[in-house]
Design an enzyme around this catalytic site. Structure first.
Site, PDB file in Angstrom:
ATOM      1  CE  LYS A  13     -28.350  -4.581 -12.895  1.00  0.00           C
ATOM      2  NZ  LYS A  13     -28.394  -3.338 -12.241  1.00  0.00           N
TER       3      LYS A  13
ATOM      4  NE  ARG B  85     -23.316   2.649  -6.868  1.00  0.00           N
ATOM      5  CZ  ARG B  85     -24.147   1.916  -7.243  1.00  0.00           C
ATOM      6  NH1 ARG B  85     -24.900   1.396  -6.294  1.00  0.00           N
ATOM      7  NH2 ARG B  85     -24.138   1.507  -8.401  1.00  0.00           N
TER       8      ARG B  85
ATOM      9  CB  SER C 232     -30.213  -2.180  -4.878  1.00  0.00           C
ATOM     10  OG  SER C 232     -30.661  -1.128  -4.990  1.00  0.00           O
TER      11      SER C 232
ATOM     12  CG  HIS D 188     -31.500   4.323  -5.368  1.00  0.00           C
ATOM     13  ND1 HIS D 188     -31.661   3.188  -4.832  1.00  0.00           N
ATOM     14  CD2 HIS D 188     -30.645   4.234  -6.415  1.00  0.00           C
ATOM     15  CE1 HIS D 188     -31.041   2.097  -5.656  1.00  0.00           C
ATOM     16  NE2 HIS D 188     -30.649   2.720  -6.658  1.00  0.00           N
TER      17      HIS D 188
HETATM   18  P1  ADP Z   1     -28.658   0.591 -12.357  1.00  0.00           P
HETATM   19  O1  ADP Z   1     -29.390  -1.060 -12.621  1.00  0.00           O
HETATM   20  O2  ADP Z   1     -28.799   1.072 -13.489  1.00  0.00           O
HETATM   21  O3  ADP Z   1     -27.288   0.447 -11.839  1.00  0.00           O
HETATM   22  P2  ADP Z   1     -29.464   1.215  -9.801  1.00  0.00           P
HETATM   23  O4  ADP Z   1     -30.851   1.139  -9.100  1.00  0.00           O
HETATM   24  O5  ADP Z   1     -28.657   0.201  -8.989  1.00  0.00           O
HETATM   25  O6  ADP Z   1     -29.617   0.886 -11.171  1.00  0.00           O
HETATM   26  O7  ADP Z   1     -28.911   2.626  -9.428  1.00  0.00           O
HETATM   27  C1  ADP Z   1     -29.426   3.695 -10.450  1.00  0.00           C
HETATM   28  C2  ADP Z   1     -28.605   5.055 -10.211  1.00  0.00           C
HETATM   29  O8  ADP Z   1     -28.511   5.130  -8.809  1.00  0.00           O
HETATM   30  C3  ADP Z   1     -27.005   4.659 -10.603  1.00  0.00           C
HETATM   31  O9  ADP Z   1     -26.834   5.726 -11.531  1.00  0.00           O
HETATM   32  C4  ADP Z   1     -26.336   4.540  -9.577  1.00  0.00           C
HETATM   33  O10 ADP Z   1     -24.857   4.591  -9.899  1.00  0.00           O
HETATM   34  C5  ADP Z   1     -26.887   5.339  -8.636  1.00  0.00           C
HETATM   35  N1  ADP Z   1     -26.664   4.932  -7.209  1.00  0.00           N
HETATM   36  C6  ADP Z   1     -27.131   3.855  -6.567  1.00  0.00           C
HETATM   37  N2  ADP Z   1     -26.868   3.695  -5.197  1.00  0.00           N
HETATM   38  C7  ADP Z   1     -25.878   4.874  -5.182  1.00  0.00           C
HETATM   39  C8  ADP Z   1     -25.347   5.388  -4.064  1.00  0.00           C
HETATM   40  N3  ADP Z   1     -25.430   4.935  -2.999  1.00  0.00           N
HETATM   41  N4  ADP Z   1     -24.613   6.781  -4.148  1.00  0.00           N
HETATM   42  C9  ADP Z   1     -24.748   7.316  -5.619  1.00  0.00           C
HETATM   43  N5  ADP Z   1     -25.444   6.750  -6.421  1.00  0.00           N
HETATM   44  C10 ADP Z   1     -25.964   5.657  -6.316  1.00  0.00           C
END
Ligand code: ADP
Length: 175
Positions: free
Chosen positions: A42, A99, A137, A18
């Site tokens: 979630k 990702r 996460s 992030h």
């Molecule tokens: P959500 O519940 O919307 O998936 P996240 O907190 O998991 O929320 O992710 C928020 C955003 O960050 C999403 O667009 C996700 O694809 C991106 N993201 C999370 N981890 C990574 C990573 N390691 N590399 C690139 N993008 C990421």
């Protein structure tokens, strides 16, 4: 004109993946609004307030902006349709991180539907540094729950918070 971008997510917890996306996004806009979702469905490890505090602490000090000018970064909670949140913030772009292929189908569909809700706001996909791309996460939490090392995936202060939470969960389960 001030260019505003919103970057939505659950950030449960905020990872180095992030943070990399946030730094890259800060280069593209004058004002970046990080939207932390309430996401009751979630059942997050951290409460909304804890996630807001965590992200605020981590972004403190990021100044990279367009042409070296400082980017204003705001971290706010939101519990509405993403497009309504983006409109309310006056955003011209929505930032999402990509990702792997696995992310693509969902993101493709969501971007397509958001385009139909408001065609003036573009979804922009950014890729994290290759080494940080696999970080999720959900996996950080899983590794921590089984006593694995998470220090490569989150900052030291986030790692401490995750470990403390895992310890508390462990004690609750034991009695
Ligand atoms: P959500 O519940 O919307 O998936 P996240 O907190 O998991 O929320 O992710 C928020 C955003 O960050 C999403 O667009 C996700 O694809 C991106 N993201 C999370 N981890 C990574 C990573 N390691 N590399 C690139 N993008 C990421």
């Amino acid at each position: 004109m001030v260019r505003t971008g919103v970057y939505p997510g659950s950030f449960d917890p905020v990872t180095l993946g992030h943070m990399d996306i946030i730094r890259r996004a800060a280069h593209l806009v004058d004002r970046l609004v990080i939207g932390v979702t309430t996401n009751a469905s979630k059942s997050p490890m951290f409460t909304l307030d804890e996630r807001l505090d965590m992200v605020r602490r981590e972004v403190d000090g990021i100044v990279d902006g367009v042409d070296g000018a400082a980017t204003e970064i705001h971290v706010v909670a939101f519990d509405s349709l993403l497009m309504h949140f983006a409109e309310r913030e006056g955003a011209s772009i929505i930032i999402r991180g990509l990702r792997a292929v696995a992310d693509f189908e969902y993101e493709y569909q969501m971007a397509g539907m958001n385009q139909q809700l408001n065609d003036d706001i573009e979804t922009v996909f950014l890729m994290a540094d290759v080494a940080l791309q696999p970080i999720a996460s959900r996996l950080v939490k899983e590794i921590a729950l089984y006593g694995g090392e998470i220090s490569r995936f989150v900052t030291p202060s986030v790692a401490d918070q995750v470990r403390a939470r895992v310890e508390r969960i462990g004690r609750t389960v034991e009695g």
